[in-house]
Write a protein that holds these residues in place. Structure first.
Motif, PDB file in Angstrom:
ATOM      1  N   THR A 101       0.224  24.794  -5.021  1.00 42.16           N
ATOM      2  CA  THR A 101       1.493  24.816  -4.296  1.00 42.16           C
ATOM      3  C   THR A 101       2.555  24.182  -5.181  1.00 42.16           C
ATOM      4  OG1 THR A 101       0.387  24.621  -2.144  1.00 42.16           O
ATOM      5  CG2 THR A 101       2.721  24.024  -2.226  1.00 42.16           C
ATOM      6  N   GLY A 102       3.590  24.924  -5.480  1.00 44.62           N
ATOM      7  CA  GLY A 102       4.650  24.391  -6.319  1.00 44.62           C
ATOM      8  C   GLY A 102       4.173  23.937  -7.682  1.00 44.62           C
ATOM      9  N   GLY A 103       3.170  24.630  -8.226  1.00 46.02           N
ATOM     10  CA  GLY A 103       2.629  24.259  -9.532  1.00 46.02           C
ATOM     11  C   GLY A 103       1.574  23.183  -9.485  1.00 46.02           C
ATOM     12  N   LEU A 104       1.373  22.567  -8.318  1.00 45.98           N
ATOM     13  CA  LEU A 104       0.347  21.532  -8.147  1.00 45.98           C
ATOM     14  C   LEU A 104      -1.036  22.180  -8.102  1.00 45.98           C
ATOM     15  CD1 LEU A 104      -0.056  18.427  -7.375  1.00 45.98           C
ATOM     16  CD2 LEU A 104      -0.237  19.267  -5.022  1.00 45.98           C
ATOM     17  N   ALA A 161       2.693  16.160  -5.018  1.00 47.38           N
ATOM     18  CA  ALA A 161       3.583  17.210  -5.533  1.00 47.38           C
ATOM     19  C   ALA A 161       3.764  17.051  -7.035  1.00 47.38           C
ATOM     20  CB  ALA A 161       4.946  17.140  -4.853  1.00 47.38           C
ATOM     21  N   GLU A 162       4.053  18.165  -7.705  1.00 45.97           N
ATOM     22  CA  GLU A 162       4.463  18.098  -9.108  1.00 45.97           C
ATOM     23  C   GLU A 162       5.840  17.435  -9.182  1.00 45.97           C
ATOM     24  OE1 GLU A 162       3.160  18.893 -12.145  1.00 45.97           O
ATOM     25  OE2 GLU A 162       1.270  19.047 -11.042  1.00 45.97           O
ATOM     26  N   PRO A 163       6.054  16.581 -10.175  1.00 40.18           N
ATOM     27  CA  PRO A 163       7.332  15.859 -10.252  1.00 40.18           C
ATOM     28  C   PRO A 163       8.568  16.764 -10.269  1.00 40.18           C
ATOM     29  CG  PRO A 163       5.725  14.881 -11.742  1.00 40.18           C
ATOM     30  CD  PRO A 163       5.107  16.143 -11.209  1.00 40.18           C
ATOM     31  N   LEU A 190       0.813  -1.206   0.000  1.00 43.02           N
ATOM     32  CA  LEU A 190       0.000   0.000   0.000  1.00 43.02           C
ATOM     33  C   LEU A 190       0.852   1.263   0.000  1.00 43.02           C
ATOM     34  CD1 LEU A 190      -2.816  -0.989   2.513  1.00 43.02           C
ATOM     35  CD2 LEU A 190      -2.933  -0.942   0.024  1.00 43.02           C
ATOM     36  N   SER A 191       1.973   1.243   0.710  1.00 48.13           N
ATOM     37  CA  SER A 191       2.826   2.427   0.762  1.00 48.13           C
ATOM     38  C   SER A 191       3.614   2.579  -0.536  1.00 48.13           C
ATOM     39  CB  SER A 191       3.800   2.341   1.934  1.00 48.13           C
ATOM     40  OG  SER A 191       3.171   2.625   3.149  1.00 48.13           O
ATOM     41  N   GLY A 192       3.870   3.848  -0.904  1.00 49.59           N
ATOM     42  CA  GLY A 192       4.687   4.122  -2.070  1.00 49.59           C
ATOM     43  C   GLY A 192       3.940   4.911  -3.120  1.00 49.59           C
ATOM     44  N   PRO A 193       4.573   5.143  -4.269  1.00 48.26           N
ATOM     45  CA  PRO A 193       3.947   5.942  -5.327  1.00 48.26           C
ATOM     46  C   PRO A 193       2.667   5.289  -5.842  1.00 48.26           C
ATOM     47  CG  PRO A 193       6.310   5.676  -5.710  1.00 48.26           C
ATOM     48  CD  PRO A 193       5.949   4.741  -4.605  1.00 48.26           C
ATOM     49  N   ALA A 194       1.638   6.118  -6.057  1.00 43.50           N
ATOM     50  CA  ALA A 194       0.362   5.619  -6.572  1.00 43.50           C
ATOM     51  C   ALA A 194       0.030   6.219  -7.930  1.00 43.50           C
ATOM     52  CB  ALA A 194      -0.757   5.944  -5.583  1.00 43.50           C
ATOM     53  N   THR A 195       0.411   7.481  -8.135  1.00 37.45           N
ATOM     54  CA  THR A 195       0.274   8.155  -9.421  1.00 37.45           C
ATOM     55  C   THR A 195       1.555   8.959  -9.639  1.00 37.45           C
ATOM     56  OG1 THR A 195      -0.685  10.210  -8.555  1.00 37.45           O
ATOM     57  CG2 THR A 195      -2.223   8.409  -9.034  1.00 37.45           C
ATOM     58  N   ALA A 196       1.603   9.707 -10.721  1.00 38.07           N
ATOM     59  CA  ALA A 196       2.792  10.514 -10.990  1.00 38.07           C
ATOM     60  C   ALA A 196       3.030  11.556  -9.909  1.00 38.07           C
ATOM     61  CB  ALA A 196       2.660  11.186 -12.354  1.00 38.07           C
ATOM     62  N   ARG A 197       1.968  11.960  -9.209  1.00 31.88           N
ATOM     63  CA  ARG A 197       2.071  13.061  -8.249  1.00 31.88           C
ATOM     64  C   ARG A 197       1.759  12.662  -6.811  1.00 31.88           C
ATOM     65  NH1 ARG A 197       0.759  14.432 -13.085  1.00 31.88           N
ATOM     66  NH2 ARG A 197       1.636  16.313 -14.051  1.00 31.88           N
TER      67      ARG A 197
END
Length: 276
Positions: free
Chosen positions: A129-132, A46-48, A16-23
């Motif tokens: 925030t930060g382009g997100l 966050a934006e990549p 379950l933990s970890g990246p789920a989408t690009a952001r």
């Protein structure tokens, strides 16, 4: 073993933990229980190409978990710049004040009592925030202050407890109201139909890759339970506890107190609409 693709919402298997989408990256809190499933999902978004991140639902007051969230953001080259809350239940929000202290960030929420800083959250707000870009979607029902966050760039929605990755959620009466909850589910269905949302990033449980299927399942489930409650009342089961024993007889008894909250919300809804 069950085929995940055949389950409501097509839940992802694996860790379950970890990246789920690009952001969006999940950091699972160590608070697993019958009510929290595997634990609370704390989302780093966050934006990549940005060095700023937003954290959604820091989770319980657990310094180990909060520190792990910060470390995960820093490992990705991000600094936490803002904390958002989907709602005020302790498994999502209890650690927010401590997390704000550790990160020196404001906390934005619908409920003024949960905010740290000058800004809250309201329907139609867009958090940048930060382009997100995160769009605030009001989804009362589980609680009166429940919100979801639409992440258009990933065609995803962060749902808190409004839609879970496994099972169904509680309408936490009296703060939670069934009519509001049904309206919120329809609002989420509109996101899947009109805005192309296909991924659910829930507050508990696995990511769902079929957002529309998940919401349709929730709506059908609520209609089925409501009909069962109405029939139980017609057959003489008048109290919420009696209705739970009748309608939720196939559910683990440890979950009956939570089921009774939903039943109270269902009974209130039926009375308001003149159905009992």
């Amino acid at each position: 073993m069950s085929d995940a693709a055949a389950l409501p919402g097509q839940p992802r298997g694996g860790v379950l933990s970890g990246p789920a989408t690009a952001r969006a990256t999940n950091v699972l809190a160590p608070n697993a229980s019958a009510m929290t499933l595997d634990g609370t999902n704390t989302w780093i978004v966050a934006e990549p190409d940005s060095d700023l991140a937003v954290v959604i639902d820091p989770g319980p007051l657990d310094d180990g978990h909060l520190g792990h969230v910060i470390a995960m953001a820093e490992k990705a080259g991000k600094r936490v710049a803002l904390t958002l809350l989907t709602h005020g239940h302790p498994d999502h929000a209890e650690g927010a004040a401590r997390f704000a202290e550790l990160t020196r960030t404001p906390v934005r929420a619908l409920d003024p009592a949960l905010r740290l800083g000058d800004e809250g959250l309201a329907a139609g707000d867009v958090v940048t925030t930060g382009g997100l870009e995160l769009r605030v979607v009001p989804t009362p029902g589980h609680t009166g202050d429940s919100l979801c966050f639409h992440l258009p760039a990933d065609r995803a929605v962060l749902t808190g407890d409004t839609v879970l990755g496994r099972g169904t959620t509680v309408v936490a009466h009296p703060d939670g109201r069934l009519g509001d909850y049904l309206d919120s589910l329809r609002r989420l269905r509109s996101l899947t139909v009109d805005d192309g949302v296909h991924t659910v990033l829930p507050g508990h449980g696995p990511v769902l890759d079929d957002a529309q299927g998940a919401v349709e399942f929730y709506l059908a489930h609520r209609a089925h339970r409501l009909a069962q409650v109405e029939t139980a009342v017609e057959n003489g089961h008048r109290t919420a506890a009696d209705v739970v024993a009748r309608v939720y007889s196939d559910v683990d008894r440890s979950l009956w107190p939570a089921a009774e909250l939903s039943v109270r919300a269902q009974l209130e809804y039926l009375r308001e609409h003149g159905l009992i």
